[in-house]
Design a protein around this motif. Structure first.
Motif, PDB file in Angstrom:
ATOM      1  N   ILE A  32      -6.175   9.878   7.785  1.00  0.00           N
ATOM      2  CA  ILE A  32      -5.797   9.578   6.401  1.00  0.00           C
ATOM      3  C   ILE A  32      -7.055   9.503   5.543  1.00  0.00           C
ATOM      4  O   ILE A  32      -8.149   9.268   6.041  1.00  0.00           O
ATOM      5  N   VAL A  33      -6.848   9.707   4.248  1.00  0.00           N
ATOM      6  CA  VAL A  33      -7.902   9.494   3.258  1.00  0.00           C
ATOM      7  C   VAL A  33      -7.378   8.495   2.236  1.00  0.00           C
ATOM      8  O   VAL A  33      -6.177   8.422   1.986  1.00  0.00           O
ATOM      9  N   HIS A  54      -3.461  -2.386  -5.123  1.00  0.00           N
ATOM     10  CA  HIS A  54      -2.647  -1.529  -4.267  1.00  0.00           C
ATOM     11  C   HIS A  54      -3.466  -0.312  -3.844  1.00  0.00           C
ATOM     12  O   HIS A  54      -3.932   0.444  -4.681  1.00  0.00           O
ATOM     13  N   HIS A  55      -3.611  -0.158  -2.568  1.00  0.00           N
ATOM     14  CA  HIS A  55      -4.361   0.971  -2.013  1.00  0.00           C
ATOM     15  C   HIS A  55      -3.438   2.168  -1.874  1.00  0.00           C
ATOM     16  O   HIS A  55      -2.267   2.037  -1.537  1.00  0.00           O
ATOM     17  N   LYS A  56      -4.000   3.364  -2.113  1.00  0.00           N
ATOM     18  CA  LYS A  56      -3.248   4.607  -1.980  1.00  0.00           C
ATOM     19  C   LYS A  56      -3.942   5.488  -0.953  1.00  0.00           C
ATOM     20  O   LYS A  56      -5.142   5.704  -1.028  1.00  0.00           O
ATOM     21  N   PHE A  57      -3.148   5.979  -0.006  1.00  0.00           N
ATOM     22  CA  PHE A  57      -3.657   6.830   1.058  1.00  0.00           C
ATOM     23  C   PHE A  57      -2.811   8.099   1.123  1.00  0.00           C
ATOM     24  O   PHE A  57      -1.682   8.137   0.633  1.00  0.00           O
ATOM     25  N   GLY A  92      -5.955   2.884  11.717  1.00  0.00           N
ATOM     26  CA  GLY A  92      -4.965   3.201  12.750  1.00  0.00           C
ATOM     27  C   GLY A  92      -3.643   2.495  12.516  1.00  0.00           C
ATOM     28  O   GLY A  92      -2.571   3.082  12.702  1.00  0.00           O
ATOM     29  N   GLU A  93      -3.692   1.231  12.104  1.00  0.00           N
ATOM     30  CA  GLU A  93      -2.458   0.482  11.826  1.00  0.00           C
ATOM     31  C   GLU A  93      -1.718   1.091  10.638  1.00  0.00           C
ATOM     32  O   GLU A  93      -0.484   1.192  10.651  1.00  0.00           O
ATOM     33  N   ILE A  94      -2.456   1.511   9.625  1.00  0.00           N
ATOM     34  CA  ILE A  94      -1.825   2.151   8.459  1.00  0.00           C
ATOM     35  C   ILE A  94      -1.145   3.445   8.887  1.00  0.00           C
ATOM     36  O   ILE A  94      -0.003   3.713   8.503  1.00  0.00           O
ATOM     37  N   MET A  95      -1.828   4.238   9.721  1.00  0.00           N
ATOM     38  CA  MET A  95      -1.218   5.481  10.211  1.00  0.00           C
ATOM     39  C   MET A  95       0.030   5.192  11.040  1.00  0.00           C
ATOM     40  O   MET A  95       1.050   5.887  10.902  1.00  0.00           O
ATOM     41  N   ASP A  96      -0.007   4.146  11.880  1.00  0.00           N
ATOM     42  CA  ASP A  96       1.156   3.781  12.690  1.00  0.00           C
ATOM     43  C   ASP A  96       2.337   3.392  11.805  1.00  0.00           C
ATOM     44  O   ASP A  96       3.457   3.853  12.026  1.00  0.00           O
ATOM     45  N   PHE A 106       0.868  -1.180   0.000  1.00  0.00           N
ATOM     46  CA  PHE A 106       0.000   0.000   0.000  1.00  0.00           C
ATOM     47  C   PHE A 106       0.903   1.226   0.000  1.00  0.00           C
ATOM     48  O   PHE A 106       2.093   1.146   0.283  1.00  0.00           O
ATOM     49  N   PHE A 107       0.352   2.356  -0.369  1.00  0.00           N
ATOM     50  CA  PHE A 107       1.111   3.603  -0.474  1.00  0.00           C
ATOM     51  C   PHE A 107       0.483   4.659   0.425  1.00  0.00           C
ATOM     52  O   PHE A 107      -0.734   4.770   0.493  1.00  0.00           O
ATOM     53  N   VAL A 108       1.331   5.426   1.097  1.00  0.00           N
ATOM     54  CA  VAL A 108       0.874   6.563   1.895  1.00  0.00           C
ATOM     55  C   VAL A 108       1.744   7.751   1.501  1.00  0.00           C
ATOM     56  O   VAL A 108       2.975   7.681   1.612  1.00  0.00           O
ATOM     57  N   ASP A 109       1.116   8.806   1.033  1.00  0.00           N
ATOM     58  CA  ASP A 109       1.840   9.995   0.562  1.00  0.00           C
ATOM     59  C   ASP A 109       2.945   9.603  -0.414  1.00  0.00           C
ATOM     60  O   ASP A 109       4.083  10.063  -0.323  1.00  0.00           O
ATOM     61  N   GLU A 110       2.596   8.697  -1.335  1.00  0.00           N
ATOM     62  CA  GLU A 110       3.465   8.221  -2.413  1.00  0.00           C
ATOM     63  C   GLU A 110       4.657   7.396  -1.946  1.00  0.00           C
ATOM     64  O   GLU A 110       5.538   7.071  -2.731  1.00  0.00           O
ATOM     65  N   LYS A 111       4.705   7.005  -0.662  1.00  0.00           N
ATOM     66  CA  LYS A 111       5.743   6.107  -0.152  1.00  0.00           C
ATOM     67  C   LYS A 111       5.155   4.704  -0.099  1.00  0.00           C
ATOM     68  O   LYS A 111       4.016   4.507   0.315  1.00  0.00           O
ATOM     69  N   GLU A 112       5.949   3.724  -0.515  1.00  0.00           N
ATOM     70  CA  GLU A 112       5.497   2.343  -0.586  1.00  0.00           C
ATOM     71  C   GLU A 112       5.749   1.621   0.733  1.00  0.00           C
ATOM     72  O   GLU A 112       6.829   1.742   1.317  1.00  0.00           O
TER      73      GLU A 112
END
Length: 90
Positions: free
Chosen positions: A52-53, A76-79, A38-42, A21-27
């Motif tokens: 997050i969105v 692949h999810h993007k957040f 919450g786990e994704i944010m952690d 998954f990606f958060v702010d374009e980081k894999e």
């Protein structure tokens, strides 16, 4: 003989499936097929108070709750962090 057992354990670990998954374009990668918001944010180092969105396939965004379960299998999810609004700015 002891070395063979260690190799079997190592081989089992390298065979494991992982999810991306990606958060702010980081894999990021995880072995879990489901994570909460919450786990994704952690994992991404984002404070829960920020939130997050999820960026959906059509480009729209969906707010993800801290306890909401996200199924990672399939694609692949993007957040990203939600945009900040400043008072008085136009």
């Amino acid at each position: 003989m002891g070395g063979e057992n260690i190799m079997e354990v190592v081989d089992e670990k390298t065979k494991g499936k992982f999810f991306t998954f990606f958060v702010d374009e980081k894999e990021f990668h995880t072995e879990k097929s489901q994570l909460t918001g919450g786990e994704i944010m952690d994992i991404a180092g984002i404070p829960h108070s920020t939130g997050i969105v999820e960026i959906l396939d059509d480009g729209s965004q969906k707010q993800i709750g801290e306890h909401e379960v996200i199924e990672l299998e399939g694609h692949h999810h993007k957040f990203k962090k939600p945009p900040k609004f400043k008072r008085g700015s136009q």
